[in-house]
Design a protein around this motif. Sequence first.
Motif, PDB file in Angstrom:
ATOM      1  N   ILE A 191       0.799  -1.261  -0.021  1.00 29.21           N
ATOM      2  CA  ILE A 191      -0.179  -0.099   0.150  1.00 29.21           C
ATOM      3  C   ILE A 191       0.897   1.352   0.135  1.00 29.21           C
ATOM      4  O   ILE A 191       1.751   1.450   0.715  1.00 29.21           O
ATOM      5  CB  ILE A 191      -0.981   0.087   1.384  1.00 29.21           C
ATOM      6  CG1 ILE A 191      -1.930  -1.201   1.135  1.00 29.21           C
ATOM      7  CG2 ILE A 191      -1.634   1.243   1.257  1.00 29.21           C
ATOM      8  CD1 ILE A 191      -2.925  -0.787   0.058  1.00 29.21           C
ATOM      9  N   ASP A 192       0.445   2.065  -0.762  1.00 31.79           N
ATOM     10  CA  ASP A 192       0.979   3.493  -0.908  1.00 31.79           C
ATOM     11  C   ASP A 192       0.106   4.615  -0.504  1.00 31.79           C
ATOM     12  O   ASP A 192      -0.979   4.659  -1.302  1.00 31.79           O
ATOM     13  CB  ASP A 192       1.627   3.868  -2.154  1.00 31.79           C
ATOM     14  CG  ASP A 192       1.862   5.334  -2.563  1.00 31.79           C
ATOM     15  OD1 ASP A 192       1.841   5.971  -1.475  1.00 31.79           O
ATOM     16  OD2 ASP A 192       2.274   5.700  -3.678  1.00 31.79           O
ATOM     17  N   TYR A 221      -5.750   8.443   7.283  1.00 30.34           N
ATOM     18  CA  TYR A 221      -5.347   7.265   6.582  1.00 30.34           C
ATOM     19  C   TYR A 221      -4.977   6.268   7.675  1.00 30.34           C
ATOM     20  O   TYR A 221      -5.483   5.032   7.450  1.00 30.34           O
ATOM     21  CB  TYR A 221      -4.430   7.572   5.662  1.00 30.34           C
ATOM     22  CG  TYR A 221      -3.746   6.418   4.868  1.00 30.34           C
ATOM     23  CD1 TYR A 221      -4.696   5.966   3.508  1.00 30.34           C
ATOM     24  CD2 TYR A 221      -2.744   5.690   5.107  1.00 30.34           C
ATOM     25  CE1 TYR A 221      -4.034   4.942   2.864  1.00 30.34           C
ATOM     26  CE2 TYR A 221      -2.244   4.443   4.511  1.00 30.34           C
ATOM     27  CZ  TYR A 221      -3.018   4.163   3.159  1.00 30.34           C
ATOM     28  OH  TYR A 221      -2.460   3.122   2.505  1.00 30.34           O
ATOM     29  N   GLU A 222      -3.976   6.521   8.532  1.00 28.09           N
ATOM     30  CA  GLU A 222      -3.528   5.558   9.670  1.00 28.09           C
ATOM     31  C   GLU A 222      -4.675   5.211  10.357  1.00 28.09           C
ATOM     32  O   GLU A 222      -4.872   3.931  10.828  1.00 28.09           O
ATOM     33  CB  GLU A 222      -2.550   6.231  10.486  1.00 28.09           C
ATOM     34  CG  GLU A 222      -1.150   6.352   9.550  1.00 28.09           C
ATOM     35  CD  GLU A 222      -0.583   5.180   8.891  1.00 28.09           C
ATOM     36  OE1 GLU A 222      -0.938   4.016   9.220  1.00 28.09           O
ATOM     37  OE2 GLU A 222       0.098   5.371   7.698  1.00 28.09           O
ATOM     38  N   GLY A 259     -14.426   2.004   1.599  1.00 24.85           N
ATOM     39  CA  GLY A 259     -13.363   0.719   1.562  1.00 24.85           C
ATOM     40  C   GLY A 259     -13.607   0.039   3.133  1.00 24.85           C
ATOM     41  O   GLY A 259     -12.815  -0.693   3.342  1.00 24.85           O
ATOM     42  N   GLY A 260     -14.779   0.039   3.842  1.00 26.06           N
ATOM     43  CA  GLY A 260     -14.921  -0.582   4.957  1.00 26.06           C
ATOM     44  C   GLY A 260     -15.311  -1.881   4.824  1.00 26.06           C
ATOM     45  O   GLY A 260     -15.611  -2.265   3.750  1.00 26.06           O
ATOM     46  N   ARG A 261     -15.307  -2.986   5.949  1.00 27.49           N
ATOM     47  CA  ARG A 261     -15.449  -4.172   6.061  1.00 27.49           C
ATOM     48  C   ARG A 261     -17.009  -4.165   6.118  1.00 27.49           C
ATOM     49  O   ARG A 261     -17.747  -3.454   6.395  1.00 27.49           O
ATOM     50  CB  ARG A 261     -14.782  -4.471   7.174  1.00 27.49           C
ATOM     51  CG  ARG A 261     -13.231  -4.477   6.888  1.00 27.49           C
ATOM     52  CD  ARG A 261     -12.562  -5.164   5.983  1.00 27.49           C
ATOM     53  NE  ARG A 261     -10.999  -5.036   5.751  1.00 27.49           N
ATOM     54  CZ  ARG A 261     -10.366  -5.409   4.899  1.00 27.49           C
ATOM     55  NH1 ARG A 261     -10.660  -6.427   4.025  1.00 27.49           N
ATOM     56  NH2 ARG A 261      -9.085  -5.091   5.081  1.00 27.49           N
ATOM     57  N   GLY A 317      -9.052  -3.316   9.745  1.00 29.11           N
ATOM     58  CA  GLY A 317      -8.629  -2.247   9.474  1.00 29.11           C
ATOM     59  C   GLY A 317      -9.525  -1.830   7.816  1.00 29.11           C
ATOM     60  O   GLY A 317      -9.977  -2.785   7.295  1.00 29.11           O
ATOM     61  N   GLY A 318      -9.792  -0.586   7.725  1.00 28.38           N
ATOM     62  CA  GLY A 318     -10.420  -0.159   6.380  1.00 28.38           C
ATOM     63  C   GLY A 318      -9.511  -0.244   5.285  1.00 28.38           C
ATOM     64  O   GLY A 318      -8.341  -0.469   5.214  1.00 28.38           O
ATOM     65  N   ARG A 319     -10.000  -0.204   4.063  1.00 25.48           N
ATOM     66  CA  ARG A 319      -9.168  -0.377   2.726  1.00 25.48           C
ATOM     67  C   ARG A 319      -9.468   1.319   2.258  1.00 25.48           C
ATOM     68  O   ARG A 319     -10.152   1.421   1.102  1.00 25.48           O
ATOM     69  CB  ARG A 319      -9.834  -1.267   2.063  1.00 25.48           C
ATOM     70  CG  ARG A 319      -9.353  -2.678   2.619  1.00 25.48           C
ATOM     71  CD  ARG A 319     -10.227  -3.730   1.914  1.00 25.48           C
ATOM     72  NE  ARG A 319     -11.712  -3.485   1.998  1.00 25.48           N
ATOM     73  CZ  ARG A 319     -12.689  -4.296   1.825  1.00 25.48           C
ATOM     74  NH1 ARG A 319     -12.401  -5.137   0.852  1.00 25.48           N
ATOM     75  NH2 ARG A 319     -13.889  -3.983   1.986  1.00 25.48           N
TER      76      ARG A 319
END
Lengths: 363, 363
Positions: free
Chosen positions: B4-5, B317-318, B278-280, B290-292
């Motif tokens: 991931i960037d 983001y973190e 981007g949630g689960r 964690g989210g995406r």
Amino acid sequence: MDRIDPWGSNAIEDYERLFNQFGIQPFSELIDILDEPNHLMRRSVIFGHRDFDKFWEAYKNGENVAVITGLMPSGKMHFGHKMVVDELLWFQERNIPVTISIASIEAYAVRELSQEAVKNFGIDEYLINYIALGLKPSNCEVYFQEERKSVISLAPLFSRRITFNELKAIYGELSPAKIVSALTQVADILHIQLEKYGGPKYVNVPVGADQDPHIRLTRDVASRYFSEYGFISPTATYHRFLLGLGGGKMSSSVPTSYIALTDALESAKSKLMNSFTGGRDTKKEQQELGGRPEICPVAELMRIHLIKDDDKFLKLYEQCKSGELICGDCKKIAWSYLQKFLEEHQKKREKARDNIDKYLVRD
Amino acid sequence: MDRIDPWGSNAIEDYERLFNQFGIQPFSELIDILDEPNHLMRRSVIFGHRDFDKFWEAYKNGENVAVITGLMPSGKMHFGHKMVVDELLWFQERNIPVTISIASIEAYAVRELSQEAVKNFGIDEYLINYIALGLKPSNCEVYFQEERKSVISLAPLFSRRITFNELKAIYGELSPAKIVSALTQVADILHIQLEKYGGPKYVNVPVGADQDPHIRLTRDVASRYFSEYGFISPTATYHRFLLGLGGGKMSSSVPTSYIALTDALESAKSKLMNSFTGGRDTKKEQQELGGRPEICPVAELMRIHLIKDDDKFLKLYEQCKSGELICGDCKKIAWSYLQKFLEEHQKKREKARDNIDKYLVRD
């Protein structure tokens, strides 16, 4: 013996047969309603039309009407190109505005000439010849396609309601260049109905018979854009081709087939003297059967271009038909007319060159 | 876990893979040579280029360079359309002239909008938004295609050396309208190298990734007309698409996929709150895995448009990646940014409207 009309030719009947299929109307039906039809009209060189009766009625009712035609600046201007000028002069005598499109986009894109050559042919060959032939600057505009903003802005918009199949009917094998050229030609014809040019009106397009597919396309496009622009379908008058000196069509791509208006006298004389004629195989045969002026390019040059006096032409015609006049002598007569014409014309060209800015419009 | 960037996304890697095949160069290689790359450059939204290093070198050497881009006035301007404006502003900050073509011919001919609708979208949606976003009038020209004589006179001439097959590679199924549109787009890009606009020069074209076929065609055409016009092949910078709120591409034709710059606040809020993320599937899962953010249109809206401060974005983001921040709360944060942006932008639009004549050029 064939049915013969001294002012027609067998070729015209072919045209009429051909074009009746597509709905072209015979021009002869209109002769009686016109004011002083010119020799091309009287002599069936202009042989067909589309809705020209409507154009004429509008003109007689005092409505604004206009005439537009185009020329292809891709070679020498010859006598086969002169008919349309004679027709334009007739419209100018009636104070009908005349616009002339120099088809520079097509000459560049389809015929692949350099832009410089296109400019030179357009001006040196065509415009200067047109002026020398009598085109008046009053109410007259001549433009190169890429310099006429109304045309080049309208052409791409017309692409919306034109299909490949319609364009194939005109050009056969298509290319991007041919598509662009066809759209531009439609825009040439219709743009003078924009508000900038006085709005919708009857516009007549004098053209050679081979241009009818463009006329049909343009009339269709006009109706498709009626709700946006109010276009009236343009009318058209059709003139036939001139016989080439070799017997076929007079064509720019066959130098021996034509006499150019700028040909040197010696060259013109040589081409004329070597021309195909309607003569018989032997002098004896010709004296017995008579000549065939109806298939003779020399007779046609005199009939269409060189002899405006009906009686003078008819006398020669009868002498030919009776076998009294043989081709060699006839060519000498033709040359005397042609020489006089070319000398005077080429003198007029010198003066014409100074006046091109009175015609050329960049806008 | 995926590689991931925080500034990239999986989608970018796809672009890079795809475009490497066609010779697009990675933009990341140039970051170090640029003066103060903007956030789109730093964050890999601008991910690729063609010869932009040459453009930049010419600029640094003090040569005349220019930027041109186009917009399609066929609907609402949304955030997916905003990236190119941010890029234009970066060029303006460096005193590089910017020209913007409103693709009105294509909108009319291919997308079949009325001419009135095209004008309205072009001005009310695009130009006014561009101005409100900060486009400066100095060294900036905006035109409608059919009003730019240089473009519409050049486009038909280009038809000479373009084939059907090249155009099919861009458009798939062809029509006269698509052909005309492609030619006009090529003319858009090249016309600012005409003498009238200062002659040949490096011209960069900031575009969305989908426009590369046009760029390739234009570069080919430039070389084919080099001997006539001296064209230098234009360079290009490519930005990726924005993810739509439904997860796919942000697209004008799917209103729920985008937030328009003129959307009413209530409508924008509703679209954002209903956006895909981007949630689960469950809260528990999200806290564990964690989210995406890399596939999340809400994260992307913040990353690309709403949060210019790198640290602020990285913190969110973190929090997302760690599972600490859940989507409902994140959307509220996004909305606070979006609301502020839209309120300010829509206020700026009112003033922008008075200034459109400083940009629009009819020539």
